[in-house]
Design an enzyme around this catalytic site. Sequence first.
Site, mmCIF file in Angstrom:
data_model
loop_
_atom_site.group_PDB
_atom_site.id
_atom_site.type_symbol
_atom_site.label_atom_id
_atom_site.label_comp_id
_atom_site.label_asym_id
_atom_site.label_seq_id
_atom_site.Cartn_x
_atom_site.Cartn_y
_atom_site.Cartn_z
ATOM 1 N N THR A 44 -3.042 7.206 -16.967
ATOM 2 C CA THR A 44 -4.172 8.091 -16.687
ATOM 3 C C THR A 44 -4.019 8.692 -15.296
ATOM 4 O OG1 THR A 44 -5.547 6.402 -15.617
ATOM 5 C CG2 THR A 44 -5.677 6.552 -18.022
ATOM 6 N N ILE A 107 -4.131 2.903 -14.006
ATOM 7 C CA ILE A 107 -5.217 3.626 -13.331
ATOM 8 C C ILE A 107 -4.822 3.832 -11.875
ATOM 9 C CG2 ILE A 107 -6.497 1.485 -12.844
ATOM 10 C CD1 ILE A 107 -9.101 3.156 -13.152
ATOM 11 N N ILE A 138 -1.875 -0.787 -11.557
ATOM 12 C CA ILE A 138 -2.510 0.055 -10.548
ATOM 13 C C ILE A 138 -1.474 1.043 -10.025
ATOM 14 C CG2 ILE A 138 -3.826 0.099 -8.418
ATOM 15 C CD1 ILE A 138 -5.116 -1.488 -10.782
ATOM 16 N N LYS A 139 -1.795 2.333 -10.162
ATOM 17 C CA LYS A 139 -0.846 3.368 -9.744
ATOM 18 C C LYS A 139 -0.947 3.611 -8.238
ATOM 19 C CE LYS A 139 -0.211 7.036 -12.459
ATOM 20 N NZ LYS A 139 -0.550 8.193 -13.341
ATOM 21 N N ILE A 140 0.185 3.463 -7.557
ATOM 22 C CA ILE A 140 0.276 3.699 -6.112
ATOM 23 C C ILE A 140 1.378 4.725 -5.876
ATOM 24 C CG2 ILE A 140 0.820 2.679 -3.862
ATOM 25 C CD1 ILE A 140 -0.273 0.026 -4.893
#
Length: 367
Positions: A44, A107, A138-140
């Site tokens: 997403t 996300i 977790i998108k970083i």
Amino acid sequence: MSDRLKALAEAGVSIWLDDLSRERIETGNLAELVKEKSVVGVTTNPTIFAAAIAKGERYDEQLRTLVADGKDVDEVIFGLTTEDVRNACDILAPVAEATKDDGRVSIEVEPTLANDTDATIASAKALWAAVDRPNVLIKIPATLEGLPAITAAIAEGISVNVTLIFSVERYRAVMDAYLTGLEQAKAAGKDLSSIRSVASFFVSRVDTEIDKRLEAIGTPEATALLGKAAVANAIAAYAAFEEVHASERWTALAGEGANAQRPLWASTGVKNPSYPDTLYVTDLVVADTVNTMPEKTLEAFADHGEVKGDVVTGKGAEAAAVFESLRSVGVDLDDVFEVLETEGVDKFKASWVELVDTVKGQIEAVK
């Protein structure tokens, strides 16, 4: 079941959908894609959420509750998006239980924090706690400031999707950040087998930027290279992945139960209509990778995509030759990747503004 997508999955490519909405969740569409289209993961971003929230009434009840509780726009966004991701994680939980690395839903940390290490770490921790599912990623972003945040998150036992990678040089730094995080997690007594990560290597935007420069150069040698850079860049990235994962450093971590940080081919929707619409899927088939696709690309591959076996392994020298040719005709590759990262961060931030504006409008509508 789509035979073409099934063949792609059987070739070792994990098919992740680059889209999510409450409508997909509540109508059973996401579950159907898992069952019928070999989808085993979801990614997403704020633009995806903005589109989902703007076009339906499925968010209204939660919006009203959040507004009544006195939540500001950022808190409303946090509540809406983590709810969708949590529910998507639950739909994909059986996939996560049945496979080693799939069944994941990503996300993104707030994009405006891309150049702030400490704030990115705090955002990652908050999202991880709020979704509260072992199969969330977790998108970083892989900015210079994002690299230590990746290490810190992994060290805390947070699974991470590293996004916005364009160059092989930065990709090597991402892999180092991941391994450093694993080493710190091990020292802290964490269970390494519970930590997952993918490295999202952006594909189509590389061709878009380099093709523009090749057309400006205009020589026959330059135009002969049109449409070749993005796939070559991804192949070079895979060669770097193989090199790092053959190292003693990785072998030691794998012996402690660590999972490889799989390459993920992102931005695989073809931007140039003169190129095959499945180009960045067909030409990047190799085992132990992820291809995250917008639904349009997913449906195109289901209709006419081809699986020609492993078309990546052992082609590092060919990829290097493409880049040598690009340099020889006058393409400044260092500048290309700097421009792509700057534009990528700017696009991330613009998508967040779009999401904020969308949610503000929805808040007014339900008051």
